[in-house]
Design a protein around this motif. Structure first.
Motif, PDB file in Angstrom:
ATOM      1  N   SER A  61      -8.771  42.415 -33.834  1.00  0.00           N
ATOM      2  CA  SER A  61      -7.507  41.984 -34.426  1.00  0.00           C
ATOM      3  C   SER A  61      -6.621  41.244 -33.422  1.00  0.00           C
ATOM      4  N   SER A  62      -7.006  41.237 -32.174  1.00  0.00           N
ATOM      5  CA  SER A  62      -6.287  40.471 -31.153  1.00  0.00           C
ATOM      6  C   SER A  62      -6.870  39.083 -30.966  1.00  0.00           C
ATOM      7  N   TYR A  63      -7.913  38.768 -31.721  1.00  0.00           N
ATOM      8  CA  TYR A  63      -8.632  37.514 -31.534  1.00  0.00           C
ATOM      9  C   TYR A  63      -8.756  36.732 -32.834  1.00  0.00           C
ATOM     10  N   THR A  64      -8.727  35.417 -32.699  1.00  0.00           N
ATOM     11  CA  THR A  64      -9.228  34.544 -33.748  1.00  0.00           C
ATOM     12  C   THR A  64     -10.747  34.681 -33.753  1.00  0.00           C
ATOM     13  N   THR A  65     -11.356  34.705 -34.924  1.00  0.00           N
ATOM     14  CA  THR A  65     -12.820  34.763 -34.993  1.00  0.00           C
ATOM     15  C   THR A  65     -13.342  33.636 -35.871  1.00  0.00           C
ATOM     16  N   GLY A  66     -14.544  33.237 -35.556  1.00  0.00           N
ATOM     17  CA  GLY A  66     -15.153  32.159 -36.321  1.00  0.00           C
ATOM     18  C   GLY A  66     -16.637  32.392 -36.490  1.00  0.00           C
ATOM     19  N   TRP A  67     -17.181  31.787 -37.510  1.00  0.00           N
ATOM     20  CA  TRP A  67     -18.628  31.735 -37.723  1.00  0.00           C
ATOM     21  C   TRP A  67     -19.083  30.286 -37.599  1.00  0.00           C
ATOM     22  N   PHE A  68     -20.195  30.105 -36.917  1.00  0.00           N
ATOM     23  CA  PHE A  68     -20.798  28.795 -36.725  1.00  0.00           C
ATOM     24  C   PHE A  68     -22.277  28.919 -37.054  1.00  0.00           C
ATOM     25  N   ARG A  69     -22.930  27.785 -37.243  1.00  0.00           N
ATOM     26  CA  ARG A  69     -24.363  27.813 -37.478  1.00  0.00           C
ATOM     27  C   ARG A  69     -25.018  26.601 -36.844  1.00  0.00           C
ATOM     28  N   GLN A  70     -26.288  26.776 -36.525  1.00  0.00           N
ATOM     29  CA  GLN A  70     -27.062  25.688 -35.943  1.00  0.00           C
ATOM     30  C   GLN A  70     -28.445  25.678 -36.565  1.00  0.00           C
ATOM     31  N   ALA A  71     -28.737  24.602 -37.264  1.00  0.00           N
ATOM     32  CA  ALA A  71     -30.062  24.424 -37.855  1.00  0.00           C
ATOM     33  C   ALA A  71     -30.977  23.736 -36.855  1.00  0.00           C
ATOM     34  N   ASP A  72     -32.268  23.874 -37.051  1.00  0.00           N
ATOM     35  CA  ASP A  72     -33.234  23.241 -36.153  1.00  0.00           C
ATOM     36  C   ASP A  72     -32.967  21.746 -36.038  1.00  0.00           C
ATOM     37  N   GLY A  73     -32.889  21.276 -34.815  1.00  0.00           N
ATOM     38  CA  GLY A  73     -32.722  19.854 -34.577  1.00  0.00           C
ATOM     39  C   GLY A  73     -31.331  19.314 -34.840  1.00  0.00           C
ATOM     40  N   LYS A  74     -30.388  20.201 -35.148  1.00  0.00           N
ATOM     41  CA  LYS A  74     -29.026  19.747 -35.445  1.00  0.00           C
ATOM     42  C   LYS A  74     -28.036  20.390 -34.489  1.00  0.00           C
ATOM     43  N   GLU A  75     -26.862  19.815 -34.431  1.00  0.00           N
ATOM     44  CA  GLU A  75     -25.812  20.380 -33.603  1.00  0.00           C
ATOM     45  C   GLU A  75     -25.179  21.576 -34.303  1.00  0.00           C
ATOM     46  N   ARG A  76     -24.600  22.434 -33.497  1.00  0.00           N
ATOM     47  CA  ARG A  76     -23.888  23.584 -34.053  1.00  0.00           C
ATOM     48  C   ARG A  76     -22.695  23.089 -34.856  1.00  0.00           C
ATOM     49  N   GLU A  77     -22.449  23.730 -35.995  1.00  0.00           N
ATOM     50  CA  GLU A  77     -21.339  23.309 -36.841  1.00  0.00           C
ATOM     51  C   GLU A  77     -20.473  24.502 -37.243  1.00  0.00           C
ATOM     52  N   PHE A  78     -19.224  24.212 -37.477  1.00  0.00           N
ATOM     53  CA  PHE A  78     -18.251  25.201 -37.918  1.00  0.00           C
ATOM     54  C   PHE A  78     -18.564  25.654 -39.343  1.00  0.00           C
ATOM     55  N   VAL A  79     -18.388  26.946 -39.599  1.00  0.00           N
ATOM     56  CA  VAL A  79     -18.599  27.488 -40.944  1.00  0.00           C
ATOM     57  C   VAL A  79     -17.302  28.102 -41.479  1.00  0.00           C
ATOM     58  N   ALA A  80     -16.710  29.016 -40.705  1.00  0.00           N
ATOM     59  CA  ALA A  80     -15.531  29.731 -41.212  1.00  0.00           C
ATOM     60  C   ALA A  80     -14.674  30.216 -40.057  1.00  0.00           C
ATOM     61  N   TRP A  81     -13.380  30.408 -40.354  1.00  0.00           N
ATOM     62  CA  TRP A  81     -12.408  30.823 -39.339  1.00  0.00           C
ATOM     63  C   TRP A  81     -11.476  31.874 -39.926  1.00  0.00           C
ATOM     64  N   LEU A  82     -11.132  32.862 -39.109  1.00  0.00           N
ATOM     65  CA  LEU A  82     -10.202  33.906 -39.521  1.00  0.00           C
ATOM     66  C   LEU A  82      -9.169  34.090 -38.420  1.00  0.00           C
ATOM     67  N   ALA A  83      -7.899  33.966 -38.785  1.00  0.00           N
ATOM     68  CA  ALA A  83      -6.839  34.146 -37.797  1.00  0.00           C
ATOM     69  C   ALA A  83      -6.750  35.607 -37.361  1.00  0.00           C
ATOM     70  N   TRP A  84      -6.132  35.832 -36.205  1.00  0.00           N
ATOM     71  CA  TRP A  84      -6.053  37.217 -35.725  1.00  0.00           C
ATOM     72  C   TRP A  84      -5.250  38.115 -36.676  1.00  0.00           C
ATOM     73  N   SER A  85      -4.374  37.512 -37.482  1.00  0.00           N
ATOM     74  CA  SER A  85      -3.625  38.299 -38.462  1.00  0.00           C
ATOM     75  C   SER A  85      -4.531  38.862 -39.549  1.00  0.00           C
ATOM     76  N   GLY A  86      -5.666  38.208 -39.730  1.00  0.00           N
ATOM     77  CA  GLY A  86      -6.567  38.583 -40.814  1.00  0.00           C
ATOM     78  C   GLY A  86      -6.175  38.001 -42.151  1.00  0.00           C
ATOM     79  N   ARG A  87      -5.104  37.213 -42.183  1.00  0.00           N
ATOM     80  CA  ARG A  87      -4.606  36.681 -43.459  1.00  0.00           C
ATOM     81  C   ARG A  87      -4.969  35.222 -43.685  1.00  0.00           C
ATOM     82  N   ASN A  88      -5.082  34.445 -42.633  1.00  0.00           N
ATOM     83  CA  ASN A  88      -5.378  33.020 -42.775  1.00  0.00           C
ATOM     84  C   ASN A  88      -6.843  32.742 -42.524  1.00  0.00           C
ATOM     85  N   THR A  89      -7.419  31.930 -43.406  1.00  0.00           N
ATOM     86  CA  THR A  89      -8.819  31.581 -43.282  1.00  0.00           C
ATOM     87  C   THR A  89      -9.000  30.079 -43.472  1.00  0.00           C
TER      88      THR A  89
END
Length: 120
Positions: free
Chosen positions: A30-58
């Motif tokens: 809860s003290s950190y912003t968290t994110g999910w990313f993904r990387q497919a074979d042969g591709k660059e890593r890409e952003f998937v989702a973000w959650l603010a440390w408040s837990g309310r903003n996505t």
């Protein structure tokens, strides 16, 4: 320093669902912003989702909006990524990340990744 461990990946048919977990240790998520990313074979890593440390903003990548949901359970110190209506193009290694900044360009802490494979 926060340590992150992902789990919940696997193989699923198109249209199915998976829930990824990202368990944190050493620090409270809860003290950190968290994110999910993904990387497919042969591709660059890409952003998937973000959650603010408040837990309310996505925020989500356009490709997953309406299908994926990021959330956090403070009691378990775990962030989740609920993935519904999965498509073959969602196949990738999924990583969770954490950072003390609100919307970092680069995250300081990363998990080891978990494989998601979606078959048609």
């Amino acid at each position: 320093q926060v340590q992150l461990v992902e789990s919940g990946g696997g193989s699923v048919q198109a249209g199915g669902s998976l829930r990824l977990s990202c368990a944190a240790s050493r620090r409270t998520l809860s003290s950190y912003t968290t994110g999910w990313f993904r990387q497919a074979d042969g591709k660059e890593r890409e952003f998937v989702a973000w959650l603010a440390w408040s837990g309310r903003n996505t925020d989500y990548a356009d490709s997953v909006k309406g299908r994926f949901t990021i959330s956090r359970d403070n009691a378990k110190n775990t962030v989740y990524l609920q993935m519904n209506s999965l498509k073959p193009e969602d196949t990738a290694v999924y990583y969770c990340a954490a950072d003390a900044r609100y919307r970092p360009a680069e995250y300081d802490y990363w998990g080891q990744g978990t494989q998601v494979t979606v078959s048609s």
